[in-house]
Scaffold this motif. Structure first.
Motif, PDB file in Angstrom:
ATOM      1  N   TYR A  99       0.863  -1.211   0.077  1.00 30.91           N
ATOM      2  CA  TYR A  99      -0.061  -0.064   0.034  1.00 30.91           C
ATOM      3  C   TYR A  99       0.812   1.185  -0.035  1.00 30.91           C
ATOM      4  N   GLN A 100       2.347   1.045  -0.024  1.00 29.58           N
ATOM      5  CA  GLN A 100       2.967   2.324   0.080  1.00 29.58           C
ATOM      6  C   GLN A 100       2.813   3.235  -1.090  1.00 29.58           C
ATOM      7  N   HIS A 101       2.108   3.143  -2.074  1.00 33.28           N
ATOM      8  CA  HIS A 101       2.198   3.630  -3.201  1.00 33.28           C
ATOM      9  C   HIS A 101       0.914   4.595  -3.098  1.00 33.28           C
ATOM     10  N   VAL A 140      -1.577   7.649  -1.884  1.00 40.59           N
ATOM     11  CA  VAL A 140      -1.226   8.993  -1.697  1.00 40.59           C
ATOM     12  C   VAL A 140      -1.134   9.100   0.074  1.00 40.59           C
ATOM     13  N   TYR A 141      -2.330   8.596   0.662  1.00 36.97           N
ATOM     14  CA  TYR A 141      -2.349   8.906   2.040  1.00 36.97           C
ATOM     15  C   TYR A 141      -1.722   7.849   2.884  1.00 36.97           C
ATOM     16  N   TYR A 142      -0.697   7.202   2.368  1.00 40.57           N
ATOM     17  CA  TYR A 142      -0.121   6.056   3.149  1.00 40.57           C
ATOM     18  C   TYR A 142       0.850   6.602   4.364  1.00 40.57           C
ATOM     19  N   ALA A 143       1.416   7.641   4.185  1.00 40.10           N
ATOM     20  CA  ALA A 143       2.161   8.162   5.106  1.00 40.10           C
ATOM     21  C   ALA A 143       1.283   8.821   6.416  1.00 40.10           C
ATOM     22  N   ASP A 151      10.471   4.588   3.622  1.00 39.19           N
ATOM     23  CA  ASP A 151      10.927   5.989   3.224  1.00 39.19           C
ATOM     24  C   ASP A 151      10.251   6.999   3.878  1.00 39.19           C
ATOM     25  N   ASP A 152       9.314   6.682   4.316  1.00 37.07           N
ATOM     26  CA  ASP A 152       8.344   7.772   5.088  1.00 37.07           C
ATOM     27  C   ASP A 152       8.480   7.962   6.455  1.00 37.07           C
TER      28      ASP A 152
END
Length: 125
Positions: free
Chosen positions: A22-24, A26-29, A71-72
């Protein structure tokens, strides 16, 4: 809830594998930030913070270790720290590291891109 369940059951590899799909988004972070906020608040309610071993045990260190796979992670920690009560900071920064060093890393890294109408570079603050 699935990530939290994996982390509560010490299933870090499973949590990373699941979250990677799911890291792709938009609201993942932001979703990871909500997860961290939930864990920080739960940690504050369940711990008296009088044990030297607490920083090594529990769900909060497991969650930070999980976040380090992405990465986030720094954005998530900074976003969460900005929104939690200052009384929660000592426990959080005992685990994630010195806030001054984290801040220095945060401001010298390449700037993330903001997907706004003007498509400009975000400021780190």
């Amino acid at each position: 809830h699935i990530l939290l369940t994996h982390l509560q059951n010490s299933q870090g590899k499973e949590a990373v594998a699941f979250a990677s799909h799911y890291q792709h988004l938009v609201y993942y972070a932001h979703a990871l930030e909500i997860l961290l906020h939930t864990v920080v608040e739960e940690d504050a309610q369940t711990n008296d913070h009088d044990s030297d071993n607490e920083a090594k045990d529990g769900l909060l260190p497991t969650t930070i270790e999980f976040l380090d796979h992405f990465d986030d992670a720094l954005d998530v920690v900074v976003g969460c720290a900005r929104k939690i009560e200052m009384t929660r900071w000592p426990r959080l920064f005992d685990i994630v590291g010195n806030p001054k060093i984290l801040f220095e890393v945060y401001i010298v890294r390449p700037q993330p891109i903001c997907w706004t109408l003007t498509h400009t570079t975000c400021s780190p603050v």
